[in-house]
Design a protein around this motif. Sequence first.
Motif, short mmCIF file in Angstrom:
data_model
loop_
_atom_site.label_atom_id
_atom_site.label_comp_id
_atom_site.label_asym_id
_atom_site.label_seq_id
_atom_site.Cartn_x
_atom_site.Cartn_y
_atom_site.Cartn_z
N VAL A 116 -61.30 51.87 99.89
CA VAL A 116 -60.79 51.01 98.81
C VAL A 116 -61.65 51.09 97.55
N GLY A 117 -62.74 51.85 97.61
CA GLY A 117 -63.56 52.05 96.42
C GLY A 117 -64.35 50.82 95.99
N LEU A 118 -64.79 50.03 96.96
CA LEU A 118 -65.56 48.84 96.66
C LEU A 118 -66.86 48.86 97.45
N ALA A 119 -67.79 48.00 97.05
CA ALA A 119 -69.05 47.89 97.78
C ALA A 119 -68.77 47.33 99.18
N GLU A 120 -69.58 47.73 100.12
CA GLU A 120 -69.40 47.26 101.50
C GLU A 120 -69.50 45.74 101.59
N SER A 121 -70.35 45.14 100.78
CA SER A 121 -70.48 43.67 100.81
C SER A 121 -69.19 43.00 100.33
N THR A 122 -68.53 43.59 99.34
CA THR A 122 -67.26 43.04 98.85
C THR A 122 -66.18 43.17 99.90
N VAL A 123 -66.14 44.33 100.55
CA VAL A 123 -65.16 44.55 101.62
C VAL A 123 -65.43 43.60 102.78
N SER A 124 -66.69 43.37 103.10
CA SER A 124 -67.04 42.43 104.17
C SER A 124 -66.55 41.03 103.84
N HIS A 125 -66.65 40.65 102.57
CA HIS A 125 -66.13 39.33 102.15
C HIS A 125 -64.62 39.26 102.40
N HIS A 126 -63.89 40.27 101.97
CA HIS A 126 -62.44 40.28 102.16
C HIS A 126 -62.09 40.26 103.65
N LEU A 127 -62.80 41.06 104.43
CA LEU A 127 -62.55 41.08 105.88
C LEU A 127 -62.88 39.73 106.52
N GLY A 128 -63.89 39.06 105.99
CA GLY A 128 -64.23 37.73 106.49
C GLY A 128 -63.10 36.73 106.27
N GLN A 129 -62.44 36.83 105.12
CA GLN A 129 -61.31 35.96 104.84
C GLN A 129 -60.15 36.26 105.80
N LEU A 130 -59.92 37.54 106.03
CA LEU A 130 -58.86 37.94 106.97
C LEU A 130 -59.22 37.52 108.40
#
Length: 119
Positions: A68-82
Motif C-alpha cells: 500500500v506504499g505506507l510506513a509499517e507503523s501506519t499500516v499497523s494502525h489501520h490493521l489495529g482498527q480492523l
Amino acid sequence: MPKTLPTLDVTAPVCCAPVSAAPLTDEAALHVALRLKALADPVRIKLMSILLTAKEGEVCTCDLATAVGLAESTVSHHLGQLRKAGMVRPTRRGMNVYYSAHRDALEALRLVLDPHCCT
C-alpha cells in the motif's frame, strides 16, 4: 467534527436481523456502524482486498506496508482498527505479525446489510 461512537467489543461477527427485515434497535445499529466505520477508509479497504486474495491466507505487516506504499507503523494502525472491529486476525511469528481476513465476520456483515446479495 464527526460524532465519536462508543467503544464496544465488536470482535465477534455482527449478529442481528438484516437491516431490511425491520428497523434496527439502537444497539444493533451501533454494532453495524462500528464495523462499517472500521472499513470506511480506502487504505483499509485495500488491505482487506489484499488479505482476501492472499494465496497463503495471511500476509506479513511488512509486505502489506510495501503493497500500500505506507510506513509499517501506519499500516499497523489501520490493521489495529480492523482487528478491533473483528475483520482481521493477527498471528505473531517472532518479530513479525501476519494478518488474515476474518471471513466469517465479513460474511455476517454482508448478511446483515443484504441477505439476498451475492447469492
